[in-house]
Scaffold this motif. Structure first.
Motif, mmCIF file in Angstrom:
data_model
loop_
_atom_site.group_PDB
_atom_site.id
_atom_site.type_symbol
_atom_site.label_atom_id
_atom_site.label_comp_id
_atom_site.label_asym_id
_atom_site.label_seq_id
_atom_site.Cartn_x
_atom_site.Cartn_y
_atom_site.Cartn_z
ATOM 1 N N ASP A 60 44.390 35.356 38.765
ATOM 2 C CA ASP A 60 44.495 35.219 40.220
ATOM 3 C C ASP A 60 43.187 35.715 40.834
ATOM 4 N N ASP A 61 43.075 35.588 42.150
ATOM 5 C CA ASP A 61 41.808 35.930 42.801
ATOM 6 C C ASP A 61 41.829 37.316 43.432
ATOM 7 N N ALA A 62 42.748 38.174 43.011
ATOM 8 C CA ALA A 62 42.830 39.524 43.568
ATOM 9 C C ALA A 62 41.570 40.312 43.213
ATOM 10 N N PRO A 63 41.028 41.083 44.145
ATOM 11 C CA PRO A 63 39.824 41.876 43.850
ATOM 12 C C PRO A 63 40.154 42.994 42.842
ATOM 13 N N LEU A 64 39.142 43.419 42.109
ATOM 14 C CA LEU A 64 39.331 44.501 41.153
ATOM 15 C C LEU A 64 39.515 45.823 41.878
ATOM 16 N N THR A 65 40.401 46.654 41.349
ATOM 17 C CA THR A 65 40.552 48.007 41.873
ATOM 18 C C THR A 65 39.346 48.835 41.437
ATOM 19 N N GLY A 66 39.200 50.030 42.003
ATOM 20 C CA GLY A 66 38.039 50.860 41.728
ATOM 21 C C GLY A 66 37.807 51.133 40.262
ATOM 22 N N GLU A 67 38.847 51.563 39.547
ATOM 23 C CA GLU A 67 38.674 51.908 38.139
ATOM 24 C C GLU A 67 38.400 50.670 37.291
ATOM 25 N N MET A 68 39.095 49.575 37.555
ATOM 26 C CA MET A 68 38.844 48.345 36.814
ATOM 27 C C MET A 68 37.434 47.813 37.109
ATOM 28 N N PHE A 69 36.997 47.944 38.342
ATOM 29 C CA PHE A 69 35.649 47.500 38.697
ATOM 30 C C PHE A 69 34.615 48.272 37.894
ATOM 31 N N TYR A 70 34.842 49.575 37.727
ATOM 32 C CA TYR A 70 33.915 50.412 36.959
ATOM 33 C C TYR A 70 33.753 49.874 35.538
ATOM 34 N N TYR A 71 34.874 49.486 34.895
ATOM 35 C CA TYR A 71 34.827 49.037 33.501
ATOM 36 C C TYR A 71 34.381 47.583 33.354
ATOM 37 N N LEU A 72 34.706 46.725 34.328
ATOM 38 C CA LEU A 72 34.569 45.279 34.116
ATOM 39 C C LEU A 72 33.501 44.622 34.971
ATOM 40 N N GLN A 73 32.794 45.378 35.798
ATOM 41 C CA GLN A 73 31.901 44.759 36.783
ATOM 42 C C GLN A 73 30.819 43.898 36.147
ATOM 43 N N ARG A 74 30.350 44.249 34.928
ATOM 44 C CA ARG A 74 29.249 43.510 34.310
ATOM 45 C C ARG A 74 29.712 42.567 33.200
ATOM 46 N N ILE A 75 31.005 42.364 33.083
ATOM 47 C CA ILE A 75 31.538 41.501 32.028
ATOM 48 C C ILE A 75 31.934 40.151 32.629
ATOM 49 N N GLN A 76 31.494 39.095 31.999
ATOM 50 C CA GLN A 76 31.813 37.746 32.484
ATOM 51 C C GLN A 76 33.293 37.440 32.283
#
Length: 448
Positions: free
Chosen positions: A92-108
Motif C-alpha cells: 500500500d502507499d502508507a508512509p513509513l513510520t519513524g523506526e521503519m524509515f530508519y531501517y528501510l530509507q535506503r533500500i529499494q
C-alpha cells in the motif's frame, strides 16, 4: 538460499501467496506459523540469523507492528554475519513510520500496490534469481556459539574442573525442548518458593542474571509484584528472542555476559536507561554451574541490591543424585558421563551457592530443595524428568564428536549413549524405580 518471510497479521494472505509462488518455482521459504517448531520467538530468531533473503511485506499495519519491527531489527543485527538482503514488498502507499524509515530509507522497494500483483511477484522472483547467481559465501558460526572444549589429556573422569560454559544457542532445537521441559516440570515447585518470598510485596525491581530459555524464567519472574524487570542474556539470539516475546515498558533484556569484567559499568547503564535505582529481587537460574568465577559475579550484583533484597537461585549438584534399582548400572555410568561432558557446566556448583550468598552479606539463606525426585510425579512427568535430567547427555556428546572427531573419550561416550540410552529410559519408567535429580533451590534475604 534461505528466504525468510516477515509480515503483519493482516497481511498473512499476501505473505502466503508470495511463499506459494516462490516455492512453486523451486525456492524454499521460512514462514510462521507453518515452520515454527519450538516457539515463535526462538524459531523466528534462528531463521532470521540464517537467512540470505529477508522479504518484508510492508503495509500500514506491518509498519507499526512490534513483532515485525523486532524482526527487521534482528536481521540488521545479523546483517554483517550473513550478508542478508532485505527486500521490502510494499502493498500500500502508507508512509513509513519513524523506526521503519530508519531501517528501510535506503533500500529499494517493490511497489506491489502500483502494479498488478503477478507482475510484482515476477519482479520479486527476478531479484531473488539475481542474488542466487551471486553465490554468497557461507555464513560464519552464529555469534555466541562456542565449540566444545576438549578434555585435557590424561584427565580422569573423577576430576572436577570448572569450565566456562557458553555453549547454549537457540539453534539447538533439542536443547530448547529440554529446557522447556525442565521449566515445566519445576514450575510448580519454583512458584511455591516465589509465592513465599514475594508474599505481601509489590513494586519490585527484578534482575534476571542468566537467561537462556526466556519463557521458562519469565513464567516465574513476570508477576504482578514486579514493577521492572531487567534480564541478561549471554547469547545474542536468545536476547533477541526474549525481547521479541516480552519487551515492554517494564521488561527489557540485554545481550550481556555476567562474567564480563565491565559488568558493573554495564549494569549501571542498563539501570539508568530503565529508571531503576536498585534491585529488590534477583533470579539466578542455572548460572553458577556455567560461570568460571561465580563469586565475582554475585559480588558485583550485590553492589546494586536494595535493603531487604532477595535472591532466588536454581542450580544443580549431582552429589545428591541416585537411581534405584540400577542392576545394569546404566545410571552409574551416566553419572560418570556428566563429569566428562564439557557442555554441561560445573555440576557440583549447587552445594557452593550457600557460602557464596553468605559471603556477600545475605542475612538468611535457605536451601529450599536439595534434589527433586520422581516419587510423587505422574507418569508423564516421570518421562519428562528423564528427558530433562538425562537427555542432554547424548545430545552434548553428539556435538562434541562433531567438533572434536579425534577425541576418543567423546566417541566412546556417544557410542555408549547410542547403545544404552533407550534401555536407560525404559528403566526410568519402571513402576518401582525412583530417581533423585540434583536440582538445588535456594532463597536468600538481605538486611532491611
Amino acid at each position: 538460499m534461505n528466504i525468510f518471510m516477515s509480515y503483519g497479521h493482516d497481511d498473512m494472505a499476501t505473505a502466503q501467496a508470495i511463499v506459494d509462488h516462490l516455492e512453486g518455482h523451486g525456492k524454499k521459504c521460512w514462514i510462521a506459523p507453518r515452520d515454527v517448531v519450538v516457539s515463535y520467538a526462538y524459531d523466528i530468531i534462528e531463521a532470521i540469523s540464517k537467512c540470505d533473503i529477508f522479504i518484508l511485506v510492508l503495509s500500514k499495519t506491518s509498519a507499526t507492528s512490534k513483532h515485525v519491527l523486532n524482526e527487521v531489527e534482528a536481521v540488521y543485527r545479523f546483517y554483517s554475519q550473513n550478508s542478508a538482503t532485505i527486500i521490502p514488498f510494499k502493498v500500500d502507499d502508507a508512509p513509513l513510520t519513524g523506526e521503519m524509515f530508519y531501517y528501510l530509507q535506503r533500500i529499494q522497494h517493490i511497489n506491489a500496490y502500483a502494479a498488478p500483483f503477478d507482475v510484482a511477484l515476477s519482479e520479486l522472483e527476478r531479484k531473488i534469481n539475481l542474488l542466487i547467481k551471486e553465490e554468497p559465501a557461507p555464513a560464519p558460526a552464529a555469534p555466541g556459539a562456542q565449540q566444545a572444549a576438549p578434555v585435557a589429556a590424561g584427565m580422569s573422569e573423577e576430576t572436577e574442573v570448572r569450565l566456562v560454559n557458553r555453549y547454549y544457542d537457540v539453534d539447538d532445537r533439542y536443547e530448547n525442548k529440554r529446557l522447556k521441559t525442565e521449566a515445566e516440570i519445576l514450575y510448580p515447585i519454583e512458584k511455591g518458593v516465589y509465592d513465599k518470598m514475594l508474599a505481601g510485596l509489590s513494586g519490585l525491581n527484578a534482575l534476571i542474571v542468566s537467561t537462556m530459555y526466556a519463557p521458562g524464567v519469565m513464567n516465574k519472574v513476570n508477576r504482578p509484584e514486579m514493577a521492572n524487570i531487567i534480564g541478561l542474556c549471554y547469547n545474542q539470539k536468545a536476547c533477541l528472542a526474549a525481547n521479541y516475546d516480552y519487551e515492554n515498558d517494564h521488561v527489557k533484556f540485554y545481550h550481556q555476559d555476567a562474567e564480563d569484567p565491565e559488568l558493573e559499568d554495564k549494569l549501571e547503564q542498563y539501570m539508568e536507561e530503565r529508571g531503576v535505582k536498585g534491585f529488590d529481587f534477583v533470579d539466578i537460574t542455572m548460572g553458577f554451574l556455567d560461570w568460571e568465577k561465580p563469586f565475582r559475579v554475585i559480588k558485583t550484583i550485590a553492589h546494586f541490591l536494595n535493603p531487604g533484597a532477595q535472591i532466588y537461585v536454581r542450580d544443580v549438584d549431582d552429589s545428591v543424585c541416585f537411581a534405584f534399582p540400577d542392576e545394569k548400572e546404566y545410571f552409574k555410568h551416566l553419572f560418570r558421563l556428566y563429569k566428562l561432558d564439557p557442555l554441561s557446566g560445573y555440576r557440583s556448583s549447587g552445594r557452593r551457592v550457600y557460602s557464596y550468598l553468605k559471603k556477600i552479606g545475605a542475612k538468611k539463606v535457605v536451601l529450599e530443595y536439595a534434589g527433586v525426585n520422581t516419587a510423587d510425579l505422574e507418569y508423564r512427568d516421570v518421562e519428562r524428568m528423564c528427558f530433562s535430567y538425562c537427555g542432554f547427555v547424548p545430545n552434548d556428546f553428539a556435538i562434541c564428536v562433531r567438533e572434536h572427531p579425534e577425541n576418543e573419550e567423546y566417541k566412546k561416550a556417544l557410542e555408549w549413549c547410542n547403545e544404552h540410552y533407550d534401555d536407560l529410559e525404559e528403566s526410568f519408567l519402571d513402576e518401582d524405580f525412583i530417581f533423585n535429580s540434583g536440582y538445588f533451590i535456594y532463597s536468600a534475604k538481605f538486611k532491611d
